[in-house]
Write a protein that holds these residues in place. Structure first.
Motif, PDB file in Angstrom:
ATOM      1  N   PHE A   1       0.838  -1.199   0.000  1.00  0.00           N
ATOM      2  CA  PHE A   1       0.000   0.000   0.000  1.00  0.00           C
ATOM      3  C   PHE A   1       0.872   1.247   0.000  1.00  0.00           C
ATOM      4  CE2 PHE A   1      -2.375   3.443   1.844  1.00  0.00           C
ATOM      5  CZ  PHE A   1      -3.655   3.296   1.329  1.00  0.00           C
ATOM      6  N   ARG A   2       1.897   1.254   0.832  1.00  0.00           N
ATOM      7  CA  ARG A   2       2.781   2.422   0.908  1.00  0.00           C
ATOM      8  C   ARG A   2       3.552   2.624  -0.386  1.00  0.00           C
ATOM      9  NH1 ARG A   2       8.001   3.475   2.818  1.00  0.00           N
ATOM     10  NH2 ARG A   2       8.210   5.546   3.769  1.00  0.00           N
ATOM     11  N   ARG A   3       3.982   1.532  -0.995  1.00  0.00           N
ATOM     12  CA  ARG A   3       4.706   1.645  -2.256  1.00  0.00           C
ATOM     13  C   ARG A   3       3.801   2.165  -3.366  1.00  0.00           C
ATOM     14  NH1 ARG A   3       6.079  -3.052  -2.394  1.00  0.00           N
ATOM     15  NH2 ARG A   3       4.675  -3.942  -3.951  1.00  0.00           N
ATOM     16  N   MET A   4       2.553   1.767  -3.358  1.00  0.00           N
ATOM     17  CA  MET A   4       1.630   2.169  -4.411  1.00  0.00           C
ATOM     18  C   MET A   4       1.166   3.615  -4.252  1.00  0.00           C
ATOM     19  SD  MET A   4       1.175  -0.269  -6.593  1.00  0.00           S
ATOM     20  CE  MET A   4       1.354  -2.041  -6.780  1.00  0.00           C
ATOM     21  N   PHE A   5       0.822   3.997  -3.015  1.00  0.00           N
ATOM     22  CA  PHE A   5       0.190   5.296  -2.794  1.00  0.00           C
ATOM     23  C   PHE A   5       1.099   6.286  -2.091  1.00  0.00           C
ATOM     24  CE2 PHE A   5      -3.281   2.219  -3.180  1.00  0.00           C
ATOM     25  CZ  PHE A   5      -3.984   2.801  -4.233  1.00  0.00           C
ATOM     26  N   ARG A   6       2.355   5.912  -1.845  1.00  0.00           N
ATOM     27  CA  ARG A   6       3.411   6.812  -1.392  1.00  0.00           C
ATOM     28  C   ARG A   6       3.233   7.295   0.036  1.00  0.00           C
ATOM     29  NH1 ARG A   6       6.748   5.081  -4.640  1.00  0.00           N
ATOM     30  NH2 ARG A   6       8.103   6.914  -4.438  1.00  0.00           N
ATOM     31  N   LEU A   7       2.364   6.667   0.789  1.00  0.00           N
ATOM     32  CA  LEU A   7       2.245   6.922   2.215  1.00  0.00           C
ATOM     33  C   LEU A   7       1.674   5.673   2.878  1.00  0.00           C
ATOM     34  CD1 LEU A   7      -1.009   7.444   2.215  1.00  0.00           C
ATOM     35  CD2 LEU A   7      -0.378   9.826   1.993  1.00  0.00           C
ATOM     36  N   SER A   8       1.763   5.609   4.180  1.00  0.00           N
ATOM     37  CA  SER A   8       1.323   4.408   4.885  1.00  0.00           C
ATOM     38  C   SER A   8      -0.196   4.335   4.931  1.00  0.00           C
ATOM     39  CB  SER A   8       1.885   4.394   6.302  1.00  0.00           C
ATOM     40  OG  SER A   8       1.277   5.406   7.081  1.00  0.00           O
ATOM     41  N   ARG A   9      -0.700   3.147   5.181  1.00  0.00           N
ATOM     42  CA  ARG A   9      -2.149   2.970   5.298  1.00  0.00           C
ATOM     43  C   ARG A   9      -2.686   3.781   6.477  1.00  0.00           C
ATOM     44  NH1 ARG A   9      -4.928  -1.369   3.074  1.00  0.00           N
ATOM     45  NH2 ARG A   9      -2.997  -2.587   2.976  1.00  0.00           N
ATOM     46  N   GLN A  10      -1.923   3.841   7.555  1.00  0.00           N
ATOM     47  CA  GLN A  10      -2.358   4.609   8.717  1.00  0.00           C
ATOM     48  C   GLN A  10      -2.456   6.093   8.385  1.00  0.00           C
ATOM     49  OE1 GLN A  10       0.220   4.292  12.112  1.00  0.00           O
ATOM     50  NE2 GLN A  10      -1.108   5.484  13.449  1.00  0.00           N
ATOM     51  N   THR A  11      -1.463   6.612   7.675  1.00  0.00           N
ATOM     52  CA  THR A  11      -1.504   8.022   7.288  1.00  0.00           C
ATOM     53  C   THR A  11      -2.667   8.280   6.348  1.00  0.00           C
ATOM     54  OG1 THR A  11       0.903   8.185   7.528  1.00  0.00           O
ATOM     55  CG2 THR A  11      -0.191   9.897   6.235  1.00  0.00           C
ATOM     56  N   PHE A  12      -2.938   7.344   5.440  1.00  0.00           N
ATOM     57  CA  PHE A  12      -4.092   7.489   4.550  1.00  0.00           C
ATOM     58  C   PHE A  12      -5.393   7.555   5.350  1.00  0.00           C
ATOM     59  CE2 PHE A  12      -7.579   5.135   2.517  1.00  0.00           C
ATOM     60  CZ  PHE A  12      -7.896   6.042   1.522  1.00  0.00           C
TER      61      PHE A  12
ATOM     62  N   SER B   1       1.152  19.008  -2.717  1.00  0.00           N
ATOM     63  CA  SER B   1       2.199  18.036  -2.390  1.00  0.00           C
ATOM     64  C   SER B   1       2.940  18.433  -1.124  1.00  0.00           C
ATOM     65  CB  SER B   1       3.170  17.902  -3.565  1.00  0.00           C
ATOM     66  OG  SER B   1       2.509  17.476  -4.740  1.00  0.00           O
ATOM     67  N   CYS B   2       3.165  19.719  -0.949  1.00  0.00           N
ATOM     68  CA  CYS B   2       3.856  20.180   0.259  1.00  0.00           C
ATOM     69  C   CYS B   2       3.003  19.933   1.505  1.00  0.00           C
ATOM     70  CB  CYS B   2       4.192  21.665   0.137  1.00  0.00           C
ATOM     71  SG  CYS B   2       5.471  22.042  -1.084  1.00  0.00           S
ATOM     72  N   VAL B   3       1.694  20.154   1.394  1.00  0.00           N
ATOM     73  CA  VAL B   3       0.811  19.894   2.534  1.00  0.00           C
ATOM     74  C   VAL B   3       0.827  18.406   2.874  1.00  0.00           C
ATOM     75  CG1 VAL B   3      -1.557  19.983   3.389  1.00  0.00           C
ATOM     76  CG2 VAL B   3      -0.663  21.872   2.016  1.00  0.00           C
ATOM     77  N   LEU B   4       0.698  17.567   1.849  1.00  0.00           N
ATOM     78  CA  LEU B   4       0.704  16.125   2.088  1.00  0.00           C
ATOM     79  C   LEU B   4       2.051  15.659   2.630  1.00  0.00           C
ATOM     80  CD1 LEU B   4      -1.255  14.880  -1.053  1.00  0.00           C
ATOM     81  CD2 LEU B   4      -2.064  14.965   1.312  1.00  0.00           C
ATOM     82  N   HIS B   5       3.124  16.286   2.175  1.00  0.00           N
ATOM     83  CA  HIS B   5       4.455  16.006   2.734  1.00  0.00           C
ATOM     84  C   HIS B   5       4.455  16.229   4.246  1.00  0.00           C
ATOM     85  CE1 HIS B   5       8.904  16.462   3.158  1.00  0.00           C
ATOM     86  NE2 HIS B   5       8.562  17.433   3.988  1.00  0.00           N
ATOM     87  N   ASN B   6       3.879  17.346   4.677  1.00  0.00           N
ATOM     88  CA  ASN B   6       3.831  17.644   6.106  1.00  0.00           C
ATOM     89  C   ASN B   6       2.902  16.699   6.859  1.00  0.00           C
ATOM     90  OD1 ASN B   6       5.644  19.703   5.837  1.00  0.00           O
ATOM     91  ND2 ASN B   6       4.325  21.289   6.689  1.00  0.00           N
ATOM     92  N   VAL B   7       1.795  16.307   6.232  1.00  0.00           N
ATOM     93  CA  VAL B   7       0.890  15.339   6.864  1.00  0.00           C
ATOM     94  C   VAL B   7       1.648  14.040   7.142  1.00  0.00           C
ATOM     95  CG1 VAL B   7      -1.170  13.910   6.530  1.00  0.00           C
ATOM     96  CG2 VAL B   7      -1.205  16.328   5.879  1.00  0.00           C
ATOM     97  N   CYS B   8       2.438  13.606   6.184  1.00  0.00           N
ATOM     98  CA  CYS B   8       3.218  12.376   6.363  1.00  0.00           C
ATOM     99  C   CYS B   8       4.262  12.531   7.467  1.00  0.00           C
ATOM    100  CB  CYS B   8       3.888  11.981   5.052  1.00  0.00           C
ATOM    101  SG  CYS B   8       2.743  11.502   3.738  1.00  0.00           S
ATOM    102  N   ILE B   9       4.975  13.665   7.470  1.00  0.00           N
ATOM    103  CA  ILE B   9       5.977  13.898   8.510  1.00  0.00           C
ATOM    104  C   ILE B   9       5.318  13.951   9.882  1.00  0.00           C
ATOM    105  CG2 ILE B   9       7.677  15.538   9.391  1.00  0.00           C
ATOM    106  CD1 ILE B   9       8.630  14.117   6.907  1.00  0.00           C
ATOM    107  N   PHE B  10       4.194  14.633   9.969  1.00  0.00           N
ATOM    108  CA  PHE B  10       3.483  14.783  11.238  1.00  0.00           C
ATOM    109  C   PHE B  10       3.063  13.433  11.806  1.00  0.00           C
ATOM    110  CE2 PHE B  10      -0.400  15.498  13.730  1.00  0.00           C
ATOM    111  CZ  PHE B  10       0.041  16.448  14.638  1.00  0.00           C
ATOM    112  N   ASN B  11       2.720  12.499  10.915  1.00  0.00           N
ATOM    113  CA  ASN B  11       2.273  11.178  11.354  1.00  0.00           C
ATOM    114  C   ASN B  11       3.395  10.146  11.329  1.00  0.00           C
ATOM    115  OD1 ASN B  11      -0.810  11.351  11.751  1.00  0.00           O
ATOM    116  ND2 ASN B  11      -0.488  12.424   9.819  1.00  0.00           N
ATOM    117  N   HIS B  12       4.639  10.636  11.289  1.00  0.00           N
ATOM    118  CA  HIS B  12       5.832   9.788  11.419  1.00  0.00           C
ATOM    119  C   HIS B  12       5.899   8.710  10.332  1.00  0.00           C
ATOM    120  CE1 HIS B  12       6.252  11.771  15.289  1.00  0.00           C
ATOM    121  NE2 HIS B  12       5.042  11.353  15.640  1.00  0.00           N
ATOM    122  N   ASP B  13       5.492   9.075   9.140  1.00  0.00           N
ATOM    123  CA  ASP B  13       5.614   8.147   8.019  1.00  0.00           C
ATOM    124  C   ASP B  13       7.091   7.985   7.676  1.00  0.00           C
ATOM    125  OD1 ASP B  13       4.902   6.720   5.581  1.00  0.00           O
ATOM    126  OD2 ASP B  13       2.972   7.714   5.779  1.00  0.00           O
ATOM    127  N   GLU B  14       7.486   6.762   7.365  1.00  0.00           N
ATOM    128  CA  GLU B  14       8.885   6.499   7.014  1.00  0.00           C
ATOM    129  C   GLU B  14       9.291   7.328   5.798  1.00  0.00           C
ATOM    130  OE1 GLU B  14      11.148   4.715   8.550  1.00  0.00           O
ATOM    131  OE2 GLU B  14       9.780   4.140  10.153  1.00  0.00           O
TER     132      GLU B  14
END
Length: 656
Positions: free
Chosen positions: A343-354, A605-618
């Protein structure tokens, strides 16, 4: 049609009106069932559902129910109007054989559907192993098991006989011989109870339809005789399954549910226009262009916010191209089966972050699932997944539409809905300048790296490649020779952006972009004197913006150490850009000539970048190393404020 092993029971009489009512019920049920099941088979073929093996279970149910509605229901309707069975013993046996075979098939198919759906949902990638051979083997087993039970009464194990009031035929439920009782109890066990335990949670209608009949049969097998006409109701109710099954498909199966609108969504204007063909616009090769025909709103997918389809008039049907095939069920059936890594490889973020992102956006007004012109919009989750795929790949709109089983216009609408929602409702929450307490924490985190004090963030710019605009295109050509937009950002030590500014042409110097940003105008107020952001030599030196010493070949040891420490801390912004472009690969090349739209994609993309960082996405496997390695050799500038020089010198002296 009874023998000594069956007890003679005095049934209550049934009046003429009751017989007529039953006949009307059955004669109405038969064409309804025929129509519904034929419609299921038609949609199955038209929508190419045979390409998905599990859909053959639906076909199996439809074929069995259609057989019962074509043969058995008319027979019982005729006898109801005649008030007696007038089709002889052979007719009774044929009726019972067909009805019982259809019932067994129906029950066992529901159990098989429950089993396969459970396996698909619970076992990762099980769907990949559900091939035609496995489904065909299951269907053969279902029919073999059904025929085994329905042939047995013809071969002497139990028998077929008239049921109460001489309207229907079935097996002898009330027989007292060992053969009759063993057949009845084993039949109840293997044809009803065992399948029920498999499909109870999924198929409530199965229990609702067949339980009354099973209860009545159990009561009769136990020797308790019910002589009231109420004994007819379970039998008649069970017959209704062949009629409501197809409509259950239309209510529960997304493809059937969307397809039904194709028969009813033409507006009055469409209907009036359908009779008018603009023959003057027909091409000389006798092919009609789709735009020349009246339009009819049609759902072409599980999500009906898709493109309008042409009304195919019979006289011109051969001249129109067939509907483009699509892949159905990707979001509904395949994505849930992905492992977390896939899921992370396909959609570029973790399932939890999604899931967290979905929870943010589901309550946004723009994302509310709402009808549009009588059509049902795609679900918010499918909108978000479609947008993530768009941002995370360089796939064309057509390829994305094909993967998600929707139209290209639906991809664009989903993308715009999600991006507008993110920029309107999430941008201010996830890209914001730190408050004083946060500034202190950021400075401490930076200082732990190598002792450089007071850093409030790292500043730099990067180029986002775009298609050359038609207006003033040359002004977007950067010093590397390709058209781009400038993206300027400040980030914390964890690569989360605290300020983003974009939209200037690639030919502009970093310093010019900086001087036109609100960060330049408000920097002194945003950053107290004890803090500062750090940048490279392309930026001016200020008390709140520190840059390296210009290397003229005569730097002191303190100055070189200062430059090394500053560069080491400033690398975080380059890593942030590398992560941004590596995660959202659309930023490698924006194939749009609309600058304002390119800016929306970058900002989203920048907002989503921060969403991922905020949720500790690898982050490590998404960082694009070539972005870090790229050096655009931005010319340095000589713009040094005295207070900035003094602060820089003091820090250089104090560094260890």
């Amino acid at each position: 049609m009874t023998d000594n092993s069956s007890e003679v029971v005095d049934w209550e009489t049934l009046n003429d009106a009751s017989y007529v009512s039953i006949g009307v019920y059955l004669i109405t049920l038969a064409p309804t069932a025929m129509f519904g099941n034929c419609l299921v088979l038609f949609v199955f073929w038209r929508k190419s559902l045979y390409k998905r093996p599990v859909n053959w279970f639906i076909v199996n149910l439809a074929v069995a129910d259609l057989t019962v509605s074509l043969l058995a229901l008319p027979m019982s309707a005729t006898t109801a109007f005649s008030k007696r069975w007038n089709l002889e013993v052979a007719g009774c046996q044929l009726y019972a054989f067909i009805s019982f075979a259809g019932a067994c098939n129906n029950i066992l198919t529901y159990a098989a559907i429950s089993y396969f759906r459970c396996q698909i949902v619970c076992k990762n990638r099980y769907i990949a192993r559900v091939k035609y051979g496995r489904i065909l083997g299951t269907l053969v087993a279902i029919w073999s098991f059904s025929i085994l039970w329905t042939l047995s009464p013809l071969l002497g194990w139990n028998t077929y006989e008239l049921e109460p009031y001489n309207i229907t035929c079935s097996i002898r439920w009330t027989g007292h011989s060992l053969g009759d009782k063993s057949y009845v109890w084993l039949c109840l066990l293997f044809v009803y109870i065992f399948p029920m335990t498999i499909s109870l949670m999924m198929t409530v209608t199965f229990v609702f339809t067949w339980t009354p009949y099973a209860i009545l049969s159990t009561v009769a097998a136990a020797g308790i005789n019910i002589t009231s006409p109420i004994a007819l109701l379970p039998t008649l109710f069970a017959k209704s399954s062949c009629a409501y099954n197809p409509f259950m498909f239309f209510l529960s199966h997304n493809t059937f549910k969307s397809f039904k609108w194709g028969f009813a969504s033409c507006t009055k204007n469409n209907a009036e226009d359908s009779g008018r063909l603009y023959m003057s616009r027909v091409k000389f090769n006798n092919r009609v262009e789709p735009s020349d025909l009246p339009r009819c709103s049609t759902d072409s997918d599980t999500d009906s916010d898709s493109e309008d389809e042409n009304i195919l008039l019979p006289a011109l049907a051969g001249a129109i191209k067939k509907e483009k095939p699509k892949i159905y069920g990707y979001v509904e059936d395949v994505v849930p089966l992905y492992s977390d890594a896939s899921f992370r490889r396909m959609f570029r973020l973790s399932r939890q972050t999604f899931q967290i992102l979905s929870s943010y956006l589901e309550e946004v007004p723009e994302m509310k699932k709402d009808g549009n012109g009588g059509k049902e919009r795609m679900s918010p989750q499918k909108d978000i997944l479609t947008t993530l795929w768009y941002l995370g790949t360089l796939d064309s709109i057509d390829r994305i539409a094909d993967r998600f089983g929707i139209s290209p216009s639906s991809v664009i609408r989903a993308r715009d809905r999600v991006m507008n929602s993110i920029l309107t409702h999430l941008k201010s929450k996830f890209i914001k300048w730190p408050n004083p307490n946060e500034l202190n924490q950021i400075a401490n985190n930076f200082q732990q790296k190598n002792g450089f004090p007071g850093i409030a963030g790292a500043l730099d710019g990067t180029h986002i490649r775009i298609a050359k605009p038609t207006n003033h295109g040359d002004s977007y050509i950067n010093r590397k020779g390709f058209p781009s937009l400038q993206l300027q950002a400040v980030c914390k030590e964890d690569m989360m952006f605290t300020h983003v500014f974009t939209g200037f042409p690639g030919s502009c110097h970093d310093a010019r972009v900086f001087r036109n940003s609100d960060l330049w105008e408000n920097g002194l107020q945003m950053i107290p004197n004890i803090y500062h952001i750090i940048a490279d030599a392309a930026y001016p030196l200020r008390i709140w913006l520190l840059t390296p010493y210009r290397d003229n070949g005569h730097l002191t040891h303190e100055q070189r150490r200062y430059n090394n420490y500053l560069s080491s801390n400033r690398m975080v912004i380059e890593r942030a850009f590398a992560l941004l472009k590596g995660r959202f690969r659309r930023l490698r090349f924006l194939e749009t000539q609309k600058i304002e739209y390119a800016v929306k994609i970058i900002m989203t993309s920048c907002v989503l970048h921060n969403v991922c960082i905020f949720n500790h996405d690898e982050v490590d496997d998404f960082i694009q190393q070539d972005v870090i390695a790229a050096n655009y050799n931005v010319p340095g500038i000589q713009d040094c404020e005295a207070q900035g020089v003094q602060k820089r010198n003091q820090i250089a002296r104090n560094l260890l």
